[in-house]
Each structure stands twice: as C-alpha cells, then as structure tokens.
Design a protein around this motif. Sequence first.
Motif, PDB file in Angstrom:
ATOM      1  N   THR A  71      41.376  49.949  29.310  1.00  0.00           N
ATOM      2  CA  THR A  71      40.115  50.233  29.994  1.00  0.00           C
ATOM      3  C   THR A  71      39.681  48.989  30.742  1.00  0.00           C
ATOM      4  N   ARG A  72      39.216  49.175  31.981  1.00  0.00           N
ATOM      5  CA  ARG A  72      38.797  48.028  32.796  1.00  0.00           C
ATOM      6  C   ARG A  72      37.647  48.461  33.703  1.00  0.00           C
ATOM      7  N   LEU A  73      37.028  47.476  34.343  1.00  0.00           N
ATOM      8  CA  LEU A  73      36.010  47.725  35.342  1.00  0.00           C
ATOM      9  C   LEU A  73      36.579  47.491  36.737  1.00  0.00           C
ATOM     10  N   ASP A  74      36.203  48.342  37.677  1.00  0.00           N
ATOM     11  CA  ASP A  74      36.428  48.119  39.095  1.00  0.00           C
ATOM     12  C   ASP A  74      35.085  47.795  39.729  1.00  0.00           C
ATOM     13  N   LEU A  75      35.023  46.696  40.467  1.00  0.00           N
ATOM     14  CA  LEU A  75      33.771  46.262  41.081  1.00  0.00           C
ATOM     15  C   LEU A  75      33.708  46.700  42.533  1.00  0.00           C
ATOM     16  N   ASN A 116      40.458  39.607  30.147  1.00  0.00           N
ATOM     17  CA  ASN A 116      40.229  41.030  30.365  1.00  0.00           C
ATOM     18  C   ASN A 116      40.379  41.366  31.848  1.00  0.00           C
ATOM     19  N   GLU A 117      41.271  42.294  32.145  1.00  0.00           N
ATOM     20  CA  GLU A 117      41.591  42.629  33.527  1.00  0.00           C
ATOM     21  C   GLU A 117      40.445  43.390  34.195  1.00  0.00           C
ATOM     22  N   PHE A 118      40.281  43.155  35.489  1.00  0.00           N
ATOM     23  CA  PHE A 118      39.361  43.947  36.304  1.00  0.00           C
ATOM     24  C   PHE A 118      39.799  43.846  37.751  1.00  0.00           C
ATOM     25  N   CYS A 119      39.248  44.708  38.604  1.00  0.00           N
ATOM     26  CA  CYS A 119      39.593  44.707  40.025  1.00  0.00           C
ATOM     27  C   CYS A 119      38.341  44.543  40.871  1.00  0.00           C
ATOM     28  N   VAL A 120      38.471  43.776  41.945  1.00  0.00           N
ATOM     29  CA  VAL A 120      37.435  43.702  42.969  1.00  0.00           C
ATOM     30  C   VAL A 120      37.943  44.528  44.148  1.00  0.00           C
ATOM     31  N   LEU A 121      37.299  45.641  44.387  1.00  0.00           N
ATOM     32  CA  LEU A 121      37.783  46.586  45.389  1.00  0.00           C
ATOM     33  C   LEU A 121      37.346  46.191  46.797  1.00  0.00           C
ATOM     34  N   VAL A 137      37.634  52.442  34.538  1.00  0.00           N
ATOM     35  CA  VAL A 137      38.962  53.023  34.707  1.00  0.00           C
ATOM     36  C   VAL A 137      39.684  53.015  33.361  1.00  0.00           C
ATOM     37  N   VAL A 138      40.226  54.159  32.982  1.00  0.00           N
ATOM     38  CA  VAL A 138      40.909  54.302  31.691  1.00  0.00           C
ATOM     39  C   VAL A 138      42.329  54.775  31.939  1.00  0.00           C
ATOM     40  N   ASP A 139      43.296  54.024  31.449  1.00  0.00           N
ATOM     41  CA  ASP A 139      44.695  54.428  31.523  1.00  0.00           C
ATOM     42  C   ASP A 139      44.952  55.549  30.519  1.00  0.00           C
ATOM     43  N   PRO A 190      44.496  46.872  19.601  1.00  0.00           N
ATOM     44  CA  PRO A 190      43.100  47.322  19.534  1.00  0.00           C
ATOM     45  C   PRO A 190      42.420  47.149  20.893  1.00  0.00           C
ATOM     46  N   ASP A 191      41.564  48.097  21.227  1.00  0.00           N
ATOM     47  CA  ASP A 191      40.889  48.040  22.517  1.00  0.00           C
ATOM     48  C   ASP A 191      39.887  46.884  22.549  1.00  0.00           C
ATOM     49  N   ARG A 192      39.956  46.065  23.604  1.00  0.00           N
ATOM     50  CA  ARG A 192      38.969  45.007  23.816  1.00  0.00           C
ATOM     51  C   ARG A 192      37.796  45.492  24.662  1.00  0.00           C
ATOM     52  N   VAL A 193      37.988  46.600  25.348  1.00  0.00           N
ATOM     53  CA  VAL A 193      36.958  47.149  26.229  1.00  0.00           C
ATOM     54  C   VAL A 193      36.837  48.642  25.928  1.00  0.00           C
ATOM     55  N   HIS A 194      35.604  49.094  25.702  1.00  0.00           N
ATOM     56  CA  HIS A 194      35.429  50.516  25.451  1.00  0.00           C
ATOM     57  C   HIS A 194      34.029  50.953  25.878  1.00  0.00           C
TER      58      HIS A 194
END
Length: 246
Positions: A71-75, A116-121, A137-139, A190-194
Amino acid sequence: MGLRPVHVNIKAVDASVVGRFWAEALGWVAYRPGVTTYVGPAGGLVWPDPVVVGVDVVPVPGGKAAAKNRTRLDLATASLDHQAELVARLKERGATALDVGQGDVPWVVLADPEGNEFCVLEPRERYRDTGPIAAVVVDCVEPRAMARFWGAATGWTVQRETDDLVLLRSANGTGPYLELFRSPVADTAPDRVHLDLLPHPGDDHAAEVARLKALGAADLDIGQGDVPWTCLTDPEGHEFCVLALP
C-alpha cells in the motif's frame, strides 16, 4: 452506508521525523496528540477531519523490511513545475529516488525517510480536486474481487474498472481515490502502511466488524492487546483497522 476511511496509518521507528516529512509532502501540519503523529490540514487538530483522509504515523520498534509495501500514497500536483519543485523539496527533506522497474514514466517514485514507497504524479485531470493525496494505491492479486470487498466495506463507488485496475471513490466525489492495482506480489511482510476505517455516528462498531467478516475479512493479532479498535485483514491479507467512535 459503509465505514469511512479516516486516515492512512504509517508505521515508523521515528514517528515524529516521518510525520514531519509527510506534513511537508502534503502541505499540512504534523500534530502530536499522543504517542502518534497525526498529519492533517492547518488550523488545529480536528479528528476525524470532516473532509480529508489524514495520515497517522505510529511508532514501532522495528524498521521496514526490504519487501516493497503493498500500500502506498500517490501525491497530486497541479503542474509540471509543481511536480519538479515538490520532488526536489522532498529529496532535501530525506526522500530517496527508487527504481521499482517503472521505466520511462511521467511520475516519480520516491521513498520517505524510512523507506516507504510513494509516487509524485504528473498533473492529471482526474486528481485536480482530490487534495494533496491523489490516491491510496493497493497492490492486489485480483483487483475486481478486492473492489467488491472494499466497495462494500466503505460504500465507495467504482469510477473505473479493468482486469488490472479498479478505482473507487467516495460517492460524494471528494477526497482521494482508492486504487486497486493488479500485482503478482504475494504478502511477504507485515504491512507498514494501511487504512484505518471509522463507523459513521450512530453505527455499531461490533456490527460493522461482523459485517466485514461476513464479506471475507479475518481477525488479526499483531500484539495489540486490549484496545478499542479492531485489527483485521481483507480477503488478500492486507491489514486494516476499524477504529472506535470518538
């Protein structure tokens, strides 16, 4: 009506540092109401915020595993200049560039100070009114099946659906999207982001938990002990919590 996603929970060894980073990333403020660091709009801590999905950074003793978060955030950004400025500023605050096999794409993949991964769109019309968080975003192995679960859990509606990607959003058309993206990666750490969900006023916590279990959720014991929230996993093993009403 469904449960309302109220914040994205991020586990961190140094919650204050990671919280300040995410406040910078989102243009919000880091608040310390207790042991956690809550990131939300300026003007004083309001929880649950009536509009936004916030970020709650929770201290934990161990660092992130090498496995990529599921799970990650897209900005969201408003222009290419805004995207470039935000990426540069976050690198100055401790972000690092990542190569996760994305190739030549218009978005930028980064990691926060604890990996923790994230994307800047790049600017996209779809995200012009989401606020700083474009999407959670959830894989998933089966996005359509996960969309049925999460749609029923939250009451959010499908905005786009293919075999590889399903987009959900609040029925009132506000806030970020929940994007379920096909990935063959199995649950390896274990999930670090939820997501943390909250019943609506007047709804019964126990009844909502029972409803989620009937949809395919399962109990999760991560050593939380006797707490007012309930830890669960969705049908593919993604962790989430149902919080108690304030």
